[in-house]
Write an enzyme that holds these catalytic residues in place. Structure first.
Site, PDB file in Angstrom:
ATOM      1  CB  SER A 169      -9.265   1.000   4.808  1.00  0.00           C
ATOM      2  OG  SER A 169      -9.981  -0.469   4.596  1.00  0.00           O
ATOM      3  CD  GLU A 227      -5.623   2.167   2.967  1.00  0.00           C
ATOM      4  OE1 GLU A 227      -5.151   1.043   3.562  1.00  0.00           O
ATOM      5  OE2 GLU A 227      -6.508   2.306   2.165  1.00  0.00           O
ATOM      6  NE  ARG A 269      -4.017  -2.090   0.478  1.00  0.00           N
ATOM      7  CZ  ARG A 269      -3.832  -3.435   0.199  1.00  0.00           C
ATOM      8  NH1 ARG A 269      -2.925  -3.805  -0.528  1.00  0.00           N
ATOM      9  NH2 ARG A 269      -5.005  -4.189   0.319  1.00  0.00           N
TER      10      ARG A 269
END
Ligand code: NAP
Length: 342
Positions: free
Chosen positions: A239, A337, A165
């Site tokens: 998220s 995130e 990520r």
């Protein structure tokens, strides 16, 4: 290219919070990007590019520069041979529509990334991933305007510093490259099991035994629709925390206290643990916080929902409550995130 003045950034984040941008311009071509960056430089102000704002938290202070909203469209599919195909997709194309088109062409490689919100240009920034696929696995090159050197570049995947990520676009070279297109290598083969447990369970439940890209896309869409809120209807950024990647020693000591802690092997002997599990165990599943107007989604506690928050400060106060609870219970510092901008 039309430059608008004093625009609310709430319109450019699916969390619908944040201050104002001094200037906003929609860019629809590579030339627009060059012109917009040059205009900002001539005014002595910073320039920044975004897509749909599905992974952005804007500060209440806003952005005192020129915001480029990427609307660059392009979709070119090259069928190389019986097995291989290459597709170049404009950064401003809606990601799910691009997935839909590749799947309709019978191609595999990004079908598990169906229904990920946002634009195509955003996918390499955080190396978007879901159900075991990540963009780094199919990406060939990123086309971008390098604002540092005022030049166009084609960055090969191996130079993108992709990780779990993450990429150079959100770390060492944050803000430097204005992404205008990506090229992917897709395959005319069917996806192969084993699939993620949640996907596998859905396939079994529906007696699905033939796995085509379309079958997997349909399954992923059904699972996501049942579990996740639609950002067009419910203000959220997906998220809010990334899954922590921890050392084997840390995992071993956590397992002593929490033997049921789910975990998967990650790079170099590390382990990945689900942030959602930590947040839930810390008592924040489906929590409604009247003080901040924020909630966590009942089906997926990693998804923060702006029910009636007044400002980003409210969201950040809510985030802190969860960070503190997880830190206190597990000794783990969760990482956000969505990008906090500017
Ligand atoms: P899930 O399938 O219930 O799984 C929970 C977590 O366990 C996921 O975060 C996933 O990690 C991990 N996991 C499950 N099976 C795994 C396996 N076989 N190997 C390695 N890791 C495994 O997850 P979910 O919350 O419904 O999400 C499903 C997928 O959609 C996940 O891949 C998730 O990342 C993705 N998703 C992303 C966002 C976002 O905003 N970025 C939002 C919702 C869902 P990974 O996350 O590393 O895959």
């Amino acid at each position: 290219m039309n430059i608008l003045q004093n625009v609310s950034l709430r319109e450019h984040s699916t969390m619908r919070l944040g201050g104002n941008a001094a200037y906003v311009a929609e860019v629809t071509s590579r030339q627009d990007v060059v012109d917009a960056v040059a205009w900002a430089a001539s005014q002595g102000m910073p320039a920044m590019m975004i897509g749909d704002g599905s992974n952005i938290v804007w500060r209440d202070e806003g952005f005192s520069g020129l915001l480029l909203v990427n609307k660059i469209k392009r979709f070119e599919l090259f069928q190389e041979d019986e097995q291989n195909a290459y597709v170049t997709i404009g950064a401003g194309e809606n990601w799910d529509s691009a997935v839909e088109r590749t799947v309709a062409a019978g191609l595999s490689g990004i079908e598990c990334l169906s229904l990920v919100p946002g634009t195509t240009g955003a996918t390499p920034v955080q190396n978007v991933g879901a159900y075991g696929q990540e963009i780094a696995s199919t990406l060939v090159t990123v086309e971008a305007y390098d604002a540092q050197n005022s030049s166009w570049v084609n960055i090969p995947a191996q130079d993108c510093a992709f990780g779990y990520r993450t990429s150079r676009f959100k770390t060492t070279d944050r803000g430097r490259f204005f992404i205008t297109a990506i090229t992917l290598h897709l395959m005319k083969t069917n996806p192969q099991p084993p699939f993620y447990a949640s996907l596998q369970a859905y396939l079994e439940q529906h007696n699905i035994t033939q796995f085509t890209p379309q079958v997997i896309r349909d399954a992923v869409i059904a699972i996501r629709r049942a579990k996740l809120p639609d950002p067009a209807e419910v203000a959220n950024n997906g998220s809010f925390f990334a899954n922590p990647v921890i050392s084997q020693d840390t995992l071993d000591s956590l397992l002593l206290d929490y033997p049921e802690l789910p975990h998967w092997p990650a790079k170099d002997g590390t382990a990945k643990i689900p942030a959602a599990w930590l947040v839930e165990q810390a008592g924040f599943k489906g929590v409604d916080d009247p003080e901040t107007g924020m909630t966590t989604w009942p089906m997926q506690p990693l998804v923060f929902v702006n029910k009636h928050a007044k400002s980003t400060a409210d969201l950040l106060r809510f985030r802190q409550k969860i960070l503190d609870a997880v830190q206190q219970k597990f000794g783990i510092a969760l990482e956000q995130e969505p990008e906090l901008l500017p």
